[in-house]
Design an enzyme around this catalytic site. Structure first.
Site, PDB file in Angstrom:
ATOM      1  N   PRO A  88       0.823  -1.193   0.090  1.00 35.39           N
ATOM      2  CA  PRO A  88      -0.052   0.043  -0.010  1.00 35.39           C
ATOM      3  C   PRO A  88       0.723   1.277   0.011  1.00 35.39           C
ATOM      4  O   PRO A  88       1.655   1.365   0.758  1.00 35.39           O
ATOM      5  CB  PRO A  88      -0.956  -0.084   1.353  1.00 35.39           C
ATOM      6  CG  PRO A  88      -1.040  -1.922   1.363  1.00 35.39           C
ATOM      7  CD  PRO A  88       0.381  -2.273   1.001  1.00 35.39           C
ATOM      8  N   CYS A  89       0.566   1.899  -0.860  1.00 31.32           N
ATOM      9  CA  CYS A  89       1.413   3.318  -1.289  1.00 31.32           C
ATOM     10  C   CYS A  89       0.966   4.562  -0.509  1.00 31.32           C
ATOM     11  O   CYS A  89       1.448   5.673  -0.757  1.00 31.32           O
ATOM     12  CB  CYS A  89       1.544   3.457  -2.480  1.00 31.32           C
ATOM     13  SG  CYS A  89      -0.251   4.066  -3.438  1.00 31.32           S
ATOM     14  N   GLN A  90      -0.088   4.586   0.474  1.00 33.55           N
ATOM     15  CA  GLN A  90      -0.368   5.854   0.899  1.00 33.55           C
ATOM     16  C   GLN A  90       0.774   6.487   1.603  1.00 33.55           C
ATOM     17  O   GLN A  90       0.448   7.936   1.763  1.00 33.55           O
ATOM     18  CB  GLN A  90      -1.647   5.466   1.826  1.00 33.55           C
ATOM     19  CG  GLN A  90      -3.142   5.252   1.114  1.00 33.55           C
ATOM     20  CD  GLN A  90      -3.137   3.742   0.763  1.00 33.55           C
ATOM     21  OE1 GLN A  90      -1.947   2.940   0.829  1.00 33.55           O
ATOM     22  NE2 GLN A  90      -4.376   3.233   0.325  1.00 33.55           N
ATOM     23  N   PRO A  91       1.648   5.872   2.519  1.00 33.46           N
ATOM     24  CA  PRO A  91       2.376   6.510   2.996  1.00 33.46           C
ATOM     25  C   PRO A  91       3.345   7.547   2.138  1.00 33.46           C
ATOM     26  O   PRO A  91       3.987   8.576   2.849  1.00 33.46           O
ATOM     27  CB  PRO A  91       3.504   5.521   3.984  1.00 33.46           C
ATOM     28  CG  PRO A  91       2.393   4.353   3.897  1.00 33.46           C
ATOM     29  CD  PRO A  91       1.782   4.435   2.365  1.00 33.46           C
ATOM     30  N   PHE A  92       3.399   7.278   0.884  1.00 29.06           N
ATOM     31  CA  PHE A  92       4.474   7.934   0.179  1.00 29.06           C
ATOM     32  C   PHE A  92       4.009   8.714  -1.003  1.00 29.06           C
ATOM     33  O   PHE A  92       4.223   9.274  -2.155  1.00 29.06           O
ATOM     34  CB  PHE A  92       5.627   7.181  -0.358  1.00 29.06           C
ATOM     35  CG  PHE A  92       6.202   6.120   0.788  1.00 29.06           C
ATOM     36  CD1 PHE A  92       7.062   6.866   1.531  1.00 29.06           C
ATOM     37  CD2 PHE A  92       5.698   4.879   0.592  1.00 29.06           C
ATOM     38  CE1 PHE A  92       7.507   5.894   2.555  1.00 29.06           C
ATOM     39  CE2 PHE A  92       6.314   3.962   1.855  1.00 29.06           C
ATOM     40  CZ  PHE A  92       7.241   4.647   2.611  1.00 29.06           C
TER      41      PHE A  92
END
Length: 352
Positions: A88-92
């Protein structure tokens, strides 16, 4: 149609979501044994479309021994194993605005821990370009794991439209192998007169679907369902010029307070253009107010099926769940065609 599995390359899809990577790898001729994801509501979509196993794991709570238990056929066959993952890419993500640390920040590192336990032959990783920003140690730590485990690797930010996906979608791709030196392959598609195949456009992808109105579904096409619009938003989309128009054409009474006096962010409430690629789809790709997700000429947002087509899912790939869940499954997926291209690259090099 899936190509025959002419070689014995097998794969497991981590963070599999609705199955974009799995479908693409299968189309490339790789036998995907199953997918792993933390969200149990993805099980029906994944299993019914891909006809293999869905395992509901939180990667932070497992080790390689759990993978061997769930997929015992990989033991002794690691030299023919591909592990794929789209953490999951939400942090970046560019969409993220919060300053607090995201709970999913270290998922790529957790994936690296599994890699060390299993030591597969090959790896395919997809994530947002933000992972490469200065100050983010996650990518650096993951590459250190690859070095420690004697993998050769290459990584690059690519745009999905260069690989036959009708969508501007920049993503970081990492290919690693213990048996060959990878080089991220270039895409075969480009602008007109570039000497490459022409980009696949919105017209190419969605013109075939029957017209529907906002709030309607077409029973003849799975997931061809458009979100409802309130009266004000219906007036707004009707005032938006066809084929790429946006809110700059609206009368003043239609302009939202947050947009008054501002010239930026014109994609919001805008229409897609027929003969261009689509903008990047997100988990809210079927919502008019969350991007340039208006249909090029019909007075509605694109349907869930049209969004799936822009992600290169075939029409017989049916998504299950409520519309919010389905939008997330589609918008968060790795485009099928993108996964297929990189799967073919790994498969062809694994034969050498």
């Amino acid at each position: 149609m899936d190509k025959s599995h002419s070689t014995k390359l097998i794969a497991i899809d981590f963070f599999c979501g609705g199955g974009g990577i799995t479908k693409g790898l299968s189309d490339a001729g790789i036998k995907v044994l199953g997918g792993i994801d933390i969200s149990p509501d993805l099980k029906r979509t994944y299993e019914e479309n891909n006809h293999n196993k869905f395992v509901n794991f939180d990667i932070r709570t497992i080790s390689g021994s759990n993978i061997y238990k769930e997929f015992p056929e990989i033991e002794g066959d690691e030299d023919n194993l591909l592990l794929a993952g789209c953490a999951p890419c939400q942090p970046f993500s560019k969409q993220r605005r919060a300053n607090t640390e995201h709970v999913d920040k270290d998922l790529l590192t957790e994936f690296g821990r599994i890699v060390k336990d299993v030591l597969p032959a090959h790896l395919l990783i997809e994530n947002v370009p933000g992972l490469m920003k200065k100050g983010h140690s996650v990518l650096e730590n993951f590459l250190k794991i690859l070095d420690e485990c004697n993998y050769s690797y290459d990584y690059k930010v690519v745009n999905a439209n260069d690989y036959g996906v009708p969508q501007k979608r920049k993503r970081l791709v990492i290919i690693a192998s213990r048996f060959f030196i990878p080089k991220i392959p270039d895409g075969e598609y480009g602008p007109n007169n570039s000497g490459k195949k022409p980009y696949v456009t919105v017209r190419d992808a969605i013109l075939c679907y029957p017209p529907i109105q906002a709030g309607e579904s077409a029973d003849s096409v799975p997931n061809h369902s458009a979100a409802c619009l309130n009266d004000k938003n219906l007036t707004r989309i009707r005032a938006t010029p066809h084929d790429g128009g946006d809110r700059r054409a609206w009368s003043s009474e239609l302009v939202l307070d947050c947009h008054k006096g501002k010239t930026g962010h014109t994609d919001v409430y805008g229409r897609m253009a027929w003969d261009d690629v689509a903008p990047t789809l997100t988990s809210r790709c079927a919502s008019l107010s969350n991007g340039r997700y208006g249909h090029p000429e019909q007075d509605r947002a694109i349907s869930l099926r049209e969004a799936a087509a822009l992600q290169t899912f075939p029409d017989d790939y049916i998504f299950y769940g409520n519309n919010v869940s389905i939008g997330k499954q589609i918008g968060n997926a790795v485009p099928v065609k993108l996964a297929e291209v990189f799967g073919e690259y790994i498969l062809s090099n694994s034969k050498k």
